[in-house]
Design an enzyme around this catalytic site. Structure first.
Site, PDB file in Angstrom:
ATOM      1  N   GLY A  61       0.801  -1.229   0.000  1.00 51.92           N
ATOM      2  CA  GLY A  61       0.000   0.000   0.000  1.00 51.92           C
ATOM      3  C   GLY A  61       0.828   1.271   0.000  1.00 51.92           C
TER       4      GLY A  61
ATOM      5  CG  HIS B  49       3.160   0.603  -5.418  1.00 50.47           C
ATOM      6  ND1 HIS B  49       3.361   1.716  -4.640  1.00 50.47           N
ATOM      7  CD2 HIS B  49       3.698  -0.433  -4.729  1.00 50.47           C
ATOM      8  CE1 HIS B  49       3.986   1.371  -3.532  1.00 50.47           C
ATOM      9  NE2 HIS B  49       4.209   0.080  -3.558  1.00 50.47           N
TER      10      HIS B  49
ATOM     11  CG  ASP C 283      11.725  -3.793  -3.050  1.00 48.61           C
ATOM     12  OD1 ASP C 283      12.116  -3.506  -1.925  1.00 48.61           O
ATOM     13  OD2 ASP C 283      10.911  -3.082  -3.676  1.00 48.61           O
TER      14      ASP C 283
HETATM   15  N1  LIG Z   1      10.109   2.734  -7.595  1.00 52.57           N
HETATM   16  C1  LIG Z   1       9.589   1.558  -7.904  1.00 52.57           C
HETATM   17  N2  LIG Z   1       9.541   1.147  -9.185  1.00 52.57           N
HETATM   18  C2  LIG Z   1       9.010  -0.058  -9.516  1.00 52.57           C
HETATM   19  N3  LIG Z   1       8.486  -0.921  -8.612  1.00 52.57           N
HETATM   20  C3  LIG Z   1       8.509  -0.563  -7.325  1.00 52.57           C
HETATM   21  C4  LIG Z   1       9.050   0.687  -6.899  1.00 52.57           C
HETATM   22  N4  LIG Z   1       8.920   0.771  -5.552  1.00 52.57           N
HETATM   23  C5  LIG Z   1       8.334  -0.374  -5.146  1.00 52.57           C
HETATM   24  N5  LIG Z   1       8.091  -1.175  -6.207  1.00 52.57           N
HETATM   25  C6  LIG Z   1       7.528  -2.520  -6.158  1.00 52.57           C
HETATM   26  O1  LIG Z   1       6.195  -2.476  -5.684  1.00 52.57           O
HETATM   27  C7  LIG Z   1       5.919  -3.695  -4.986  1.00 52.57           C
HETATM   28  C8  LIG Z   1       5.352  -3.359  -3.643  1.00 52.57           C
HETATM   29  O2  LIG Z   1       6.345  -2.696  -2.883  1.00 52.57           O
HETATM   30  P1  LIG Z   1       6.059  -1.954  -1.536  1.00 52.57           P
HETATM   31  O3  LIG Z   1       4.597  -1.840  -1.319  1.00 52.57           O
HETATM   32  O4  LIG Z   1       6.910  -2.485  -0.456  1.00 52.57           O
HETATM   33  O5  LIG Z   1       6.522  -0.474  -1.894  1.00 52.57           O
HETATM   34  P2  LIG Z   1       7.842   0.262  -1.638  1.00 52.57           P
HETATM   35  O6  LIG Z   1       7.708   1.609  -2.206  1.00 52.57           O
HETATM   36  O7  LIG Z   1       8.963  -0.637  -2.060  1.00 52.57           O
HETATM   37  O8  LIG Z   1       7.858   0.449  -0.126  1.00 52.57           O
HETATM   38  P3  LIG Z   1       9.082   0.438   0.825  1.00 52.57           P
HETATM   39  O9  LIG Z   1       9.098   1.791   1.382  1.00 52.57           O
HETATM   40  O10 LIG Z   1       8.670  -0.665   1.729  1.00 52.57           O
HETATM   41  O11 LIG Z   1      10.316   0.134   0.032  1.00 52.57           O
HETATM   42  C9  LIG Z   1       7.237  -4.457  -4.891  1.00 52.57           C
HETATM   43  O12 LIG Z   1       7.268  -5.449  -5.916  1.00 52.57           O
HETATM   44  C10 LIG Z   1       8.248  -3.380  -5.148  1.00 52.57           C
HETATM   45  O13 LIG Z   1       9.471  -3.867  -5.689  1.00 52.57           O
HETATM   46  C1  LIG Z   2       6.091  -8.515  -1.917  1.00 54.51           C
HETATM   47  C2  LIG Z   2       5.480  -7.891  -0.662  1.00 54.51           C
HETATM   48  C3  LIG Z   2       4.110  -7.318  -0.979  1.00 54.51           C
HETATM   49  C4  LIG Z   2       5.291  -9.009   0.371  1.00 54.51           C
HETATM   50  O1  LIG Z   2       4.758  -8.516   1.551  1.00 54.51           O
HETATM   51  C5  LIG Z   2       6.401  -6.799  -0.072  1.00 54.51           C
HETATM   52  O2  LIG Z   2       7.607  -7.326   0.339  1.00 54.51           O
HETATM   53  C6  LIG Z   2       6.586  -5.633  -0.988  1.00 54.51           C
HETATM   54  O3  LIG Z   2       5.695  -4.797  -0.994  1.00 54.51           O
HETATM   55  O4  LIG Z   2       7.608  -5.544  -1.702  1.00 54.51           O
HETATM   56  N1  BAL Z   3       9.433  -3.320  -0.468  1.00 55.17           N
HETATM   57  C1  BAL Z   3       9.942  -4.281   0.494  1.00 55.17           C
HETATM   58  C2  BAL Z   3       9.087  -4.372   1.693  1.00 55.17           C
HETATM   59  C3  BAL Z   3       9.783  -4.054   2.959  1.00 55.17           C
HETATM   60  O1  BAL Z   3      10.689  -3.214   2.966  1.00 55.17           O
HETATM   61  O2  BAL Z   3       9.443  -4.657   3.991  1.00 55.17           O
END
Ligand SMILES: Nc1ncnc2c1ncn2[C@@H]1O[C@H](COP(=O)(O)OP(=O)(O)OP(=O)(O)O)[C@@H](O)[C@H]1O
Ligand SMILES: CC(C)(CO)[C@@H](O)C(=O)[O-]
Ligand code: BAL
Length: 285
Positions: A31, A37, A150
């Site tokens: 979220g 996303h 990630d």
């Molecule tokens: N900048 C980005 N570009 C492309 N995909 C992304 C990006 N940021 C996150 N994602 C992908 O979105 C999916 C959900 O990630 P998540 O909800 O943890 O968001 P996040 O922005 O990575 O949050 P966090 O602050 O936990 O890193 C994962 O597969 C993640 O790799």
């Molecule tokens: C893949 C995932 C939704 C699993 O909780 C999380 O690690 C994230 O947002 O990257």
């Molecule tokens: N995007 C990876 C989720 C986490 O940092 O827990």
């Protein structure tokens, strides 16, 4: 757009799609959605008949001193964004819905979960692999979409799907960045103004890595250049810089012979940011 808070409801929605012979994609998220996303959602929609997004801040992937309690959340805004993208269904389970009180089963990629970010966040990848397995079992998608940002997580999920013969096609999607190069991340909102201004140094250091790798430099020199760039900038607390085989994440030394991934983790205040770049050494395209 349907919203489902229970496993039974999301299964019923997907069963309808299946009855109509439609393909189903899953985009797992925690979220607080941003353009990163939404690029996963667009990739999923472009290649599948139906797209399901899950929003679940998974407690089992957070360590006891990590930011579970302060992880940013805004479900109404997330739902608005997903509606506008044409998403078919959103799965929003509670922790109690997701986990049985007597849960005992874990999924772990034994090598990949213990290296790199797995050392900084012990137990993190076990939590990710277990919850993604559960999401795959609940939704039973044909395909699932994850961000390359990630990078180690994507490698963990690919290994898990291979080892467990999961019938899900895993797709990686390139990192979406802010105009100044900072990788979009839900945690960016927790940066102070000064840290936000300093954080693009991560991307700048990856540019340096790419330039130096293209000259045929040794891995140690690429690493030194990345470190130098970050250490000379204000505010960044470098936690790790690693250069690995882009496919297996195995350590590499000397003058590399295939694609590499540069993996960074740095603290800005109490916010841990990560970034990555796949770089191709000179003459190895
Ligand atoms: N900048 C980005 N570009 C492309 N995909 C992304 C990006 N940021 C996150 N994602 C992908 O979105 C999916 C959900 O990630 P998540 O909800 O943890 O968001 P996040 O922005 O990575 O949050 P966090 O602050 O936990 O890193 C994962 O597969 C993640 O790799
Ligand atoms: C893949 C995932 C939704 C699993 O909780 C999380 O690690 C994230 O947002 O990257
Ligand atoms: N995007 C990876 C989720 C986490 O940092 O827990």
């Amino acid at each position: 757009m349907q919203t489902a808070e229970t496993k039974a409801d999301i299964r019923a929605a997907v069963a309808e799609y299946r009855r109509a012979g439609e393909s189903v994609a899953l985009v797992p998220t925690m979220g607080y959605l941003h353009e990163g996303h939404l690029s996963l959602v667009r990739a999923a929609r472009a290649a599948n008949d139906r797209t399901v997004v899950s929003i679940f801040v998974n407690p089992t992937q957070f360590g006891p001193r990590e930011d579970l309690a302060t992880y940013p959340r805004d479900i109404e805004r997330d739902l608005d964004l997903l509606r506008r993208e044409g998403v078919d269904a959103v799965f929003l389970p509670s922790v109690d819905e997701m986990y049985h009180p007597d849960r005992q089963t874990i999924v772990e990629t034994t090598r990949l979960s213990r290296v790199l970010m797995g050392r900084l966040r012990p137990g993190h990848y076990r939590g990710v692999a277990t919850v993604v397995t559960k999401l795959f079992n609940i939704v039973q998608p044909d395909a699932a979409y994850f961000g390359e940002k990630d990078y180690q997580q994507l490698c963990v999920i690919r290994a898990m799907v291979r080892d467990l013969d999961s019938p899900v096609a895993v797709h990686g999607v390139p990192t979406v960045r802010e105009a100044d190069g900072l990788a979009m991340s839900s945690r960016n909102v927790r940066l102070s103004a000064e840290d936000r201004a300093a954080a693009p140094v991560l991307n700048a250091s990856l540019d340096a890595a790419e330039r130096i790798a293209a000259t045929g430099a040794r891995v140690s020199d690429i690493k030194a250049a990345v470190r130098g760039e970050i250490d000379s900038a204000p505010r960044a607390g470098l936690q790790s810089v690693d250069i690995r085989d882009a496919q297996t994440l195995a350590p590499v030394q000397g003058v590399p012979s295939g694609p590499l991934v540069v993996l960074l983790a740095a603290r800005f205040g109490d916010v841990l940011l990560i970034d990555q770049r796949v770089v191709t050494p000179k003459g190895k395209t």
